[in-house]
Design a protein around this motif. Structure first.
Motif, PDB file in Angstrom:
ATOM      1  N   GLY A 187      21.937  62.207  49.201  1.00 50.40           N
ATOM      2  CA  GLY A 187      21.200  61.744  48.095  1.00 50.40           C
ATOM      3  C   GLY A 187      19.338  61.126  49.202  1.00 50.40           C
ATOM      4  N   LEU A 188      18.806  60.744  48.815  1.00 53.35           N
ATOM      5  CA  LEU A 188      17.649  59.427  49.593  1.00 53.35           C
ATOM      6  C   LEU A 188      17.771  58.754  50.882  1.00 53.35           C
ATOM      7  CD1 LEU A 188      15.575  58.302  46.399  1.00 53.35           C
ATOM      8  CD2 LEU A 188      15.417  60.574  47.530  1.00 53.35           C
ATOM      9  N   ASN A 192      20.632  60.419  53.014  1.00 49.42           N
ATOM     10  CA  ASN A 192      20.865  61.197  54.070  1.00 49.42           C
ATOM     11  C   ASN A 192      19.316  61.928  54.019  1.00 49.42           C
ATOM     12  OD1 ASN A 192      22.753  61.656  51.932  1.00 49.42           O
ATOM     13  ND2 ASN A 192      23.560  62.786  53.090  1.00 49.42           N
ATOM     14  N   TYR A 225      15.548  53.078  44.390  1.00 48.14           N
ATOM     15  CA  TYR A 225      15.659  54.301  44.834  1.00 48.14           C
ATOM     16  C   TYR A 225      15.768  54.886  43.340  1.00 48.14           C
ATOM     17  CZ  TYR A 225      19.558  57.298  46.364  1.00 48.14           C
ATOM     18  OH  TYR A 225      19.690  58.921  46.239  1.00 48.14           O
ATOM     19  N   PHE A 236      25.829  53.345  52.569  1.00 45.75           N
ATOM     20  CA  PHE A 236      24.567  53.569  52.035  1.00 45.75           C
ATOM     21  C   PHE A 236      24.592  54.688  52.044  1.00 45.75           C
ATOM     22  CE2 PHE A 236      20.537  55.172  50.223  1.00 45.75           C
ATOM     23  CZ  PHE A 236      20.307  54.025  49.811  1.00 45.75           C
ATOM     24  N   MET A 242      30.062  49.116  46.960  1.00 50.66           N
ATOM     25  CA  MET A 242      29.283  48.640  45.956  1.00 50.66           C
ATOM     26  C   MET A 242      30.269  49.260  44.299  1.00 50.66           C
ATOM     27  SD  MET A 242      25.943  50.711  44.803  1.00 50.66           S
ATOM     28  CE  MET A 242      26.893  51.221  43.455  1.00 50.66           C
ATOM     29  N   ALA A 251      30.897  52.884  44.146  1.00 56.33           N
ATOM     30  CA  ALA A 251      30.948  53.429  43.526  1.00 56.33           C
ATOM     31  C   ALA A 251      31.656  55.263  43.452  1.00 56.33           C
ATOM     32  CB  ALA A 251      28.991  54.024  44.400  1.00 56.33           C
ATOM     33  N   SER A 293      23.702  61.034  42.989  1.00 56.66           N
ATOM     34  CA  SER A 293      23.516  59.887  43.561  1.00 56.66           C
ATOM     35  C   SER A 293      22.946  58.708  42.333  1.00 56.66           C
ATOM     36  CB  SER A 293      22.505  59.586  44.454  1.00 56.66           C
ATOM     37  OG  SER A 293      23.215  60.478  45.816  1.00 56.66           O
TER      38      SER A 293
END
Ligand code: PHE
Length: 446
Positions: A28-29, A31, A107, A223, A229, A231, A321
């Motif tokens: 996602g962002l 990367n 995000y 991250f 967290m 996920a 994501s």
């Protein structure tokens, strides 16, 4: 839907569906937006070297253990951790939910910028001064609108449920993402500055590795791999089939690393070819959004098409994501008896409101990213591996054994989770928190 065990819970339609959705969560962002600026800040190859090391030695084993606990528990991480660890561990479950809410709140703001950029690039309305342009779109009315639109899309996908929503979305989105990125990397290889860029990006100067670089490489690994967290723990809790989770974690981590690595092969040649090093140094958060459109603009009409392609891809990556970020809290509510639709809407609206300050001020956004991305995720990972390594290892090992019939390799994994990961994470936590705090306090007395 498996009506016999837990009528509220969904399950994955296929192994491939699970892997694609997990890759969708990871890629996602982080990367592109986050990887390129942390790599640039960290001096390029030295950072990349530490990042590779952390992904392989810490990321894959931690991802394996998160997924093992998820599949073992078959319920939301928040509940699973309390049940398996005891009441004392309950706060770790809240930390997971808090991190998901916190990350998604900003995000989504960044994802909103990509929407705006796609629209403007398609209309050929991105001004030449992309720095000023970024300044205009990153705060204020349009930033808030983009954020709210993105949250609405995320909520509507999560409302659709695991099988229908996530699996279908990732099945469509992921292949797109890889194709466009590889095309861009091939194009970037033809740029004049690519040689210099490759040496900056790939030829490490080991003496340049500092505690700060180590900390940000580790935070970036967490991250980008969606760790710390719950996920992927949440995603694995929807697994019924007993596949090899160590292998899945390796595939997912390699795919995530591959995308970030190829993104670097796109971003750095552009930065070096178009002389954007200074801008990259000056505005970390805006780096990607200032530099790429500026480079593409030099190419006329083709550039507009490439800008659209790149940011559409980034948007898709962000969406898949964001779904997983929202899912952690939603699953916790669903496992407590709330209907999925109500849970997704309630939580999503709360996150949308919480993100508004980040949409109005990039400093707030940056501070939130720093606190959660570089600190709370590592803290979450530390506590998770202490719990798994020191309290749940026999159970976790037995669960991992289902699908992974290699006692030697499992023993190595257990050793890493117990003796390697917690100390390394603790040391980095101490350096990133105690170090700067100590310096700040000492400065007061001088
Ligand atoms: N890994 C995602 C990305 O790189 C962000 C994310 C972090 C998703 C933590 C879920 C959990 O964009």
């Amino acid at each position: 839907m498996d009506a016999n065990t837990n009528s509220n819970r969904d399950e994955w339609g296929s192994r491939v569906g699970f892997i694609l959705a997990a890759v969708g969560s990871a890629v996602g962002l982080g990367n592109m937006w986050r990887f390129s600026y942390t790599a640039a800040e960290g001096g390029g190859a030295a950072f990349v070297f530490m990042y590779v090391l952390f992904v392989a030695l810490i990321g894959i084993p931690v991802m394996t253990s998160e997924m093992v606990i998820g599949r073992l528990a078959q319920e939301s991480p928040a509940r699973a951790i309390k049940r398996l660890g005891g009441d004392m561990w309950a706060p770790l479950g809240w930390l997971f939910v808090f991190c998901g809410i916190g990350i998604l709140s900003y995000y989504s703001v960044i994802a909103g910028w990509t929407i705006r950029l796609v629209i403007d690039a398609a209309r050929q309305a991105v001004p030449t001064d992309t720095g000023a342009y970024f300044g205009a779109i990153s705060v204020g009315k349009w930033s808030v609108i983009g954020h709210l639109v993105f949250m609405a899309m995320t909520i509507s996908i999560v409302v659709g449920g695991i099988k229908k929503g996530l699996e279908r979305a990732s099945l469509i989105l992921m292949p797109f993402l890889f194709l466009i990125l590889i095309g861009l990397a091939l194009w970037a290889a033809t740029l004049g500055g690519s040689g210099e860029a490759y040496s900056f990006y790939l030829n490490p100067d080991f003496s340049a590795i500092t505690p700060a670089i180590i900390g940000s490489a580790l935070g970036q690994a967490f991250f980008s791999l969606s760790l710390g967290m719950g996920a992927l723990m949440t995603y694995a809790s929807y697994l019924k089939t007993k596949e090899n989770l160590a292998q899945e974690a390796t595939i997912i981590s390699m795919a995530d690393f591959g995308v970030a690595f190829v993104a670097g092969l796109v971003v750095f040649p552009i930065i070096f070819t178009f002389g954007l090093q200074e801008q990259v140094g000056a505005s970390a958060i805006g780096t990607l959004f200032i530099s790429l459109p500026a480079a593409f603009q030099e190419m006329g009409n083709v550039g507009a098409i490439i800008t659209v392609a790149f940011f559409v891809m980034l948007f898709f990556g962000a969406l898949s994501s964001a779904i997983s970020l929202l899912e952690v809290g939603v699953t916790a509510l669903v496992d407590n008896g709330m209907p999925r639709k109500k849970a997704a809407i309630m939580l999503g609206v709360a996150i949308a409101l919480l993100g508004i300050p980040s949409a109005l001020d990039t400093n707030i956004l940056g501070a939130a990213d720093q606190l959660i991305g570089n600190f709370l995720l590592i803290l979450g990972g530390f506590l998770t591996t202490v719990l798994i390594g020191w309290k749940l290892l026999p159970q976790a090992d037995a669960e991992l054994a289902q699908g992974f019939d290699k006692p030697g390799a499992r023993a190595a994994w257990g050793f890493i989770i117990k003796f390697l990961v917690p100390p390394v994470l603790l040391i980095v936590l101490v350096f990133t928190v105690v170090g700067p705090t100590y310096t700040a306090i000492m400065a007061l007395f001088q």
